[in-house]
Design an enzyme around this catalytic site. Structure first.
Site, PDB file in Angstrom:
ATOM      1  N   HIS A   9       0.863  -1.177   0.000  1.00  0.00           N
ATOM      2  CA  HIS A   9       0.000   0.000   0.000  1.00  0.00           C
ATOM      3  C   HIS A   9       0.908   1.239   0.000  1.00  0.00           C
ATOM      4  O   HIS A   9       1.823   1.338   0.820  1.00  0.00           O
ATOM      5  CB  HIS A   9      -0.870   0.040   1.255  1.00  0.00           C
ATOM      6  N   HIS A 168      28.150  -1.350  10.196  1.00  0.00           N
ATOM      7  CA  HIS A 168      26.862  -0.749   9.829  1.00  0.00           C
ATOM      8  C   HIS A 168      26.122  -1.731   8.930  1.00  0.00           C
ATOM      9  O   HIS A 168      26.511  -2.894   8.792  1.00  0.00           O
ATOM     10  CB  HIS A 168      27.065   0.602   9.135  1.00  0.00           C
TER      11      HIS A 168
END
Length: 325
Positions: A9, A168
């Site tokens: 959506h 990271h």
């Protein structure tokens, strides 16, 4: 290769596609399909059919959907009925799940196998702080260890990387999936004396991998007396090329160094989008090369390798222009 369609959506599918590309690199045969507020079921069905038709292999398609029972899922499910012996649908998409799907395509040729594999990663990616709010984990069967784990042996260095960001997303997902380390070791005097950064690095370690922060001299000692690390696969992270040079010249046996990211600061030039150099950086890489070290210049495993000599030449030219300006 298994094709992947991300369906949602609104713009969620486009956003998570972009996030996945930042961490794991651009991907072939991956499409985002969105249902806009002004559209209906037939609109998204047409987009889904168009996306499938664009894939090289239309027999193996994995659909990653935002919400079970929503319009995107329902339209995917309608198409799925005619292909359920090959296609697969997973609802509840999150970024760890998407990254795992990308990594799995490198070794799995079945959409159904990938679907079954990525569910656990999606669940493990949901964490909370403070930690006491995290639901207690259910006991799981013991995982078999390598036959030589814990027995005398040596480190196997699966990757050594220079990255100013250290541990990271790109390291914790893309590189970890590719190299399969058992330990991630940040080698840095600065970080070893910074309790906050050290804690953040340890928390960022992917599931099943231990993260450590050690000073450079300690890493040199470990490299010279690593007989207790049989079966351990080490991924080393250096914040700067100077730290890497000091470790290698001290006795850490590295022949190749991956160069992933060097942040920009005052006085540095940036010959490409992710690497910045001052004169000391350039001289350090030349010393590393003189010591017999080769360079693998890539942000993520799927990137093509950069030419370090050409990058250094360009950086030197830009520094010379800056100096003479």
């Amino acid at each position: 290769m298994v094709g992947i369609i991300i369906a949602s959506h609104g713009e969620f599918a486009n956003g998570i596609l972009q996030s996945g590309s930042m961490i794991f690199g651009e991907q072939k045969d991956v499409k985002a399909v969105t249902l806009k507020p002004s559209e209906g079921p037939d609109d998204i069905k047409g987009k889904l059919e168009e996306a499938v038709a664009s894939f090289e292999n239309q027999d193996e398609v994995l659909f990653l959907v935002d919400l079970w029972g929503g319009t995107p899922f329902n339209q995917v499910n309608n198409l799925f009925e005619a292909h359920k012996d090959k296609w697969a649908i997973v609802a509840g998409l999150n970024l760890p799940m998407l990254i795992e799907a990308y990594a799995s395509r490198m070794s799995m040729d079945s959409a159904r196998d990938i679907a079954a594999h990525i569910i656990e990663t999606g669940v493990e990616g949901i964490k909370v702080r403070p930690e006491e709010l995290q639901p207690a984990e259910k006991s799981a069967p013991a995982v078999a260890q390598p036959s030589n784990a814990g027995t005398p042996g040596k480190f196997e260095y699966v990757l050594a990387r220079i990255d100013s960001r250290l541990l990271h997303g790109q390291v914790a997902t893309a590189w970890t999936k590719t190299t399969n380390p058992t330990r991630i070791i940040v080698v840095s005097d600065n970080v070893a004396h910074d309790d906050l950064r050290k804690s953040m690095i340890q928390q960022a370690a992917p599931s099943g991998v231990k993260a450590h922060v050690v000073p450079i001299d300690q890493m040199i000692k470990l490299a010279k007396d690593d007989k207790h690390f049989g079966g351990q696969r080490a991924l080393l992270l250096f914040e700067t090329p100077q730290d890497a040079l000091r470790a290698i010249e001290g006795g850490v046996p590295l022949k190749t160094v991956n160069v992933g990211s060097m942040s920009h600061s005052v006085g540095k030039v940036q010959p490409n989008t992710v690497l910045a150099f001052d004169q000391d950086d350039i001289d350090t890489f030349k010393k590393l090369e003189k010591d017999g070290v080769s360079f693998d210049v890539r942000k993520v495993p799927t990137d093509s390798k950069g030419d370090m000599d050409a990058i250094l030449r360009k950086a030197q030219e830009e520094l010379n222009k800056q100096k003479n300006a």
